[in-house]
Scaffold this motif. Structure first.
Motif, mmCIF file in Angstrom:
data_model
loop_
_atom_site.group_PDB
_atom_site.id
_atom_site.type_symbol
_atom_site.label_atom_id
_atom_site.label_comp_id
_atom_site.label_asym_id
_atom_site.label_seq_id
_atom_site.Cartn_x
_atom_site.Cartn_y
_atom_site.Cartn_z
ATOM 1 N N THR A 1 52.642 79.358 27.847
ATOM 2 C CA THR A 1 52.421 78.139 27.476
ATOM 3 C C THR A 1 50.912 77.745 27.466
ATOM 4 O O THR A 1 50.636 76.633 26.855
ATOM 5 C CB THR A 1 53.539 77.028 27.719
ATOM 6 O OG1 THR A 1 53.329 76.909 29.487
ATOM 7 C CG2 THR A 1 54.998 77.397 27.917
ATOM 8 N N SER B 1 57.434 72.333 18.997
ATOM 9 C CA SER B 1 57.330 72.123 17.455
ATOM 10 C C SER B 1 55.731 72.639 17.205
ATOM 11 O O SER B 1 54.764 72.319 18.077
ATOM 12 C CB SER B 1 57.467 70.969 16.742
ATOM 13 O OG SER B 1 56.820 69.859 17.328
ATOM 14 N N GLY B 2 55.370 72.953 15.922
ATOM 15 C CA GLY B 2 54.091 73.274 15.623
ATOM 16 C C GLY B 2 53.472 74.523 16.136
ATOM 17 O O GLY B 2 52.181 74.498 16.367
ATOM 18 N N TYR B 3 54.173 75.306 16.830
ATOM 19 C CA TYR B 3 53.626 76.716 17.499
ATOM 20 C C TYR B 3 53.944 77.859 16.853
ATOM 21 O O TYR B 3 54.729 77.816 15.787
ATOM 22 C CB TYR B 3 54.347 76.743 18.763
ATOM 23 C CG TYR B 3 55.688 77.016 18.677
ATOM 24 C CD1 TYR B 3 56.139 78.307 18.753
ATOM 25 C CD2 TYR B 3 56.615 75.880 18.637
ATOM 26 C CE1 TYR B 3 57.507 78.565 18.791
ATOM 27 C CE2 TYR B 3 58.319 76.460 18.517
ATOM 28 C CZ TYR B 3 58.374 77.777 18.652
ATOM 29 O OH TYR B 3 59.793 77.960 18.654
ATOM 30 N N GLY B 4 53.132 78.838 17.226
ATOM 31 C CA GLY B 4 53.581 80.399 16.823
ATOM 32 C C GLY B 4 53.483 81.207 17.999
ATOM 33 O O GLY B 4 53.330 80.645 19.290
ATOM 34 N N THR B 5 53.475 82.546 17.693
ATOM 35 C CA THR B 5 53.226 83.375 19.064
ATOM 36 C C THR B 5 52.333 84.350 18.625
ATOM 37 O O THR B 5 52.284 84.964 17.562
ATOM 38 C CB THR B 5 54.575 84.092 19.464
ATOM 39 O OG1 THR B 5 55.264 84.800 18.316
ATOM 40 C CG2 THR B 5 55.767 82.989 19.937
ATOM 41 N N ASN B 6 51.484 84.848 19.655
ATOM 42 C CA ASN B 6 50.594 85.901 19.468
ATOM 43 C C ASN B 6 51.101 87.318 19.717
ATOM 44 O O ASN B 6 52.236 87.212 20.560
ATOM 45 C CB ASN B 6 49.274 85.756 19.991
ATOM 46 C CG ASN B 6 49.439 85.625 21.676
ATOM 47 O OD1 ASN B 6 50.318 85.932 22.180
ATOM 48 N ND2 ASN B 6 48.323 84.866 22.347
ATOM 49 N N PHE C 1 52.651 81.471 23.438
ATOM 50 C CA PHE C 1 52.955 80.500 22.586
ATOM 51 C C PHE C 1 51.480 80.089 22.037
ATOM 52 O O PHE C 1 50.765 79.528 22.798
ATOM 53 C CB PHE C 1 53.771 79.213 22.762
ATOM 54 C CG PHE C 1 55.046 79.518 23.443
ATOM 55 C CD1 PHE C 1 55.992 79.789 22.475
ATOM 56 C CD2 PHE C 1 55.458 79.608 24.504
ATOM 57 C CE1 PHE C 1 57.487 80.188 22.865
ATOM 58 C CE2 PHE C 1 56.634 80.036 24.984
ATOM 59 C CZ PHE C 1 57.641 80.209 24.187
ATOM 60 N N LEU D 1 49.761 75.846 16.028
ATOM 61 C CA LEU D 1 49.423 76.058 14.570
ATOM 62 C C LEU D 1 49.196 74.750 13.925
ATOM 63 O O LEU D 1 48.322 74.766 12.966
ATOM 64 C CB LEU D 1 50.647 76.643 13.902
ATOM 65 C CG LEU D 1 51.094 78.320 14.549
ATOM 66 C CD1 LEU D 1 52.219 78.669 13.638
ATOM 67 C CD2 LEU D 1 49.804 79.119 14.138
ATOM 68 N N ASP D 2 49.785 73.672 14.509
ATOM 69 C CA ASP D 2 49.562 72.363 14.010
ATOM 70 C C ASP D 2 49.718 71.440 15.163
ATOM 71 O O ASP D 2 50.635 71.196 15.690
ATOM 72 C CB ASP D 2 50.595 71.912 12.977
ATOM 73 C CG ASP D 2 50.658 70.806 12.299
ATOM 74 O OD1 ASP D 2 49.654 69.806 12.723
ATOM 75 O OD2 ASP D 2 51.511 70.401 11.439
ATOM 76 N N ASN E 1 55.538 65.761 18.831
ATOM 77 C CA ASN E 1 56.992 66.597 18.455
ATOM 78 C C ASN E 1 58.034 65.591 18.308
ATOM 79 O O ASN E 1 57.755 64.425 18.781
ATOM 80 C CB ASN E 1 57.098 67.543 19.575
ATOM 81 C CG ASN E 1 57.119 66.879 20.947
ATOM 82 O OD1 ASN E 1 58.058 66.319 21.559
ATOM 83 N ND2 ASN E 1 55.985 66.997 21.789
#
Length: 472
Positions: free
Chosen positions: A91, A158-163, A168, A171-172, A179
């Motif tokens: 995180t 919320s507003g996340y992605g994964t690499n 995590f 993204l926004d 959230n």
């Protein structure tokens, strides 16, 4: 004995123990910083000595509570890297920047102006000193803002992605910070801090009124505290209801545990007042309940269906007994706070705010209630999120560091011993300060002389008894 326990349980116990100590100090200092700003602002506007006497009285207590909050908070941050390294790695790209913003925008603001607030009254003038007090109050709010943004993201990510590394990543940032649960939790927590502070101030005022009901400072602080309790307690109940509805939408399992709903109710769910949750059997034993009232509260319809924990895999169930009872402790104390506010209004209307000893004893007994309610609410929030650290995405069992039981047990034992010694002494010192009545004309702006500084004209001499009667 501790060394033979599961390292995960020990790590959770250690974090729970340290956060329980830590949270009581910010919940007090957030409200107390604002109270100090109000007191100095009233003195600045009216020139009345009683406000400056109260400012100096509570400033000492604020300084100690703030220091203990900082020390206990530093320990918690280290635990992320020691006991929860996997969580920190997963995180970090999302939570790390927000924690840094808290330091840059809140802690630096508090620390930068705290020295002026504590020691600069005779050096910078009243206007700049009042500005410093306001900055400290604003800084405490910003601190709550960022810490709750971090925790709320863990509750409703919320507003996340994964690499590719499984971390995590944001993204926004707007969606990350704001959230779905954050606005509700921020309002609920800040109101809790104000209510906690008002109960402490009211208890101290009641203590001194029981000994000398003519003390102007005690009368003033008690009156201000009761106004705050009367106004904030009902607002907090409304905010809590909105927060509960938001939780039902985004974390239904937590609400099921709070309500004790092991079974689904397709034709309306009862409100379980009390009972003994049996996690193994999946039922509430000896339940005292009101038919269909839970559906009315949560869905605003008596026959509205409510799902129970039987609709979820057992591996996703939170520990119902803990959440069930902590929620009831919080709600019960909230209702007592509302009762205190209503009784204070009744006493004020009848002109007996400073003479009604039963009210003063009730207020004195309610002094620690805010801290207990905050702890109960925090337990409800955090235990109700289990078995996840990031709700629905990262399980607690997958978040801990690969440590052996004896290592975690040793650090947990050390924390318990040190915390109980150090913070017990600090708390006892605060209680000793509170036990002393506020004194008029304590050393401050000009020792031994009336308050006279540039731009401030003291209010004309008036009969204090007449002011006290008008206040009643």
């Amino acid at each position: 004995m501790l060394a033979h326990l599961d390292p995960l349980i020990l790590a959770r116990a250690q974090f729970g123990f340290t956060v329980a100590f830590h949270i009581v100090f910010p919940s007090f200092s957030i409200g107390l910083a604002s109270y100090l700003a109000v007191l100095e602002g009233l003195w600045f506007a009216t020139g009345r000595q009683v406000y400056m006497d109260l400012f100096r009285y509570w400033l000492k207590i604020f300084a100690i509570a703030f220091a203990m909050g900082v020390v206990s908070g530093l320990v918690m941050s280290y635990q992320f890297g020691t006991n929860w390294s996997v969580f920190s790695d997963k995180t970090g790209p999302v939570l790390g920047p927000m924690m840094a913003y808290e330091v840059l925008s809140a802690f630096f603001l508090e620390a930068g102006f705290l020295g002026v607030m504590l020691f600069g009254m005779t050096k910078v003038g009243p206007r700049l000193h009042f500005a410093a007090t306001l900055m400290v109050a604003i800084g405490t709010f910003f601190s709550a803002f960022w810490i709750l943004a971090v925790n709320s993201w863990m509750q409703t990510p919320s507003g996340y992605g994964t690499n590719p590394q499984g971390q995590f990543v944001p993204l926004d940032w707007w969606a990350v910070v704001f959230n779905p649960s954050f606005p509700f939790r921020l309002v609920h927590m800040v109101l809790a801090a104000y209510l906690t502070t008002s109960l402490v101030v009211g208890a101290v005022g009641a203590w001194h009124l029981l000994r000398d009901r003519t003390n102007p400072a005690a009368r003033t602080m008690f009156s201000m505290a009761m106004w705050m309790a009367a106004l904030v307690a009902p607002a907090q109940i409304l905010a809590g209801d909105a927060h509960g509805l938001n939780t039902l939408e985004h974390q239904p399992a937590k609400v099921m545990a709070m309500e004790g709903h092991y079974q689904s109710h397709p034709d309306g769910a009862p409100l379980v007042l009390f009972g003994l949750p049996d996690q193994e059997a999946g039922t509430i034993r000896y339940a005292v309940e009101i038919p269909k009232l839970s559906s009315l509260v949560l869905k605003h319809a008596l026959d509205a269906p409510l799902a129970g924990l039987d609709s979820l895999p057992r591996t996703d169930w939170p520990p119902v007994p803990v959440v069930f009872w902590s929620f009831r402790v919080m709600v019960s104390l909230g209702l007592l706070m509302l009762l205190l506010g209503c009784l204070s209004l009744l006493a004020r209307i009848k002109g007996r705010l400073y003479a009604w000893a039963p009210l003063h004893r009730f207020a004195l007994a309610m002094g620690p209630a805010g801290f207990v309610a905050v702890l109960a609410g925090w337990i409800t929030t955090e235990v109700g999120r289990q078995p996840y650290t990031v709700y629905g995405l990262l399980r607690t069992a997958d978040s801990a560091s690969p440590l052996a039981g004896p290592a975690v047990a040793a650090s947990l034992t050390a924390f318990v011993v040190v915390y109980l010694l150090v913070f017990a002494m600090g708390t006892l010192y605060i209680l000793r300060l509170m036990a002393k009545p506020p004194q008029a004309g304590e050393p401050g702006l000009q020792p031994g002389a009336p308050i006279r500084t540039a731009g401030i004209t003291p209010a004309p001499a008036v009969d204090p008894d007449r002011h006290l009667q008008r206040a009643e």
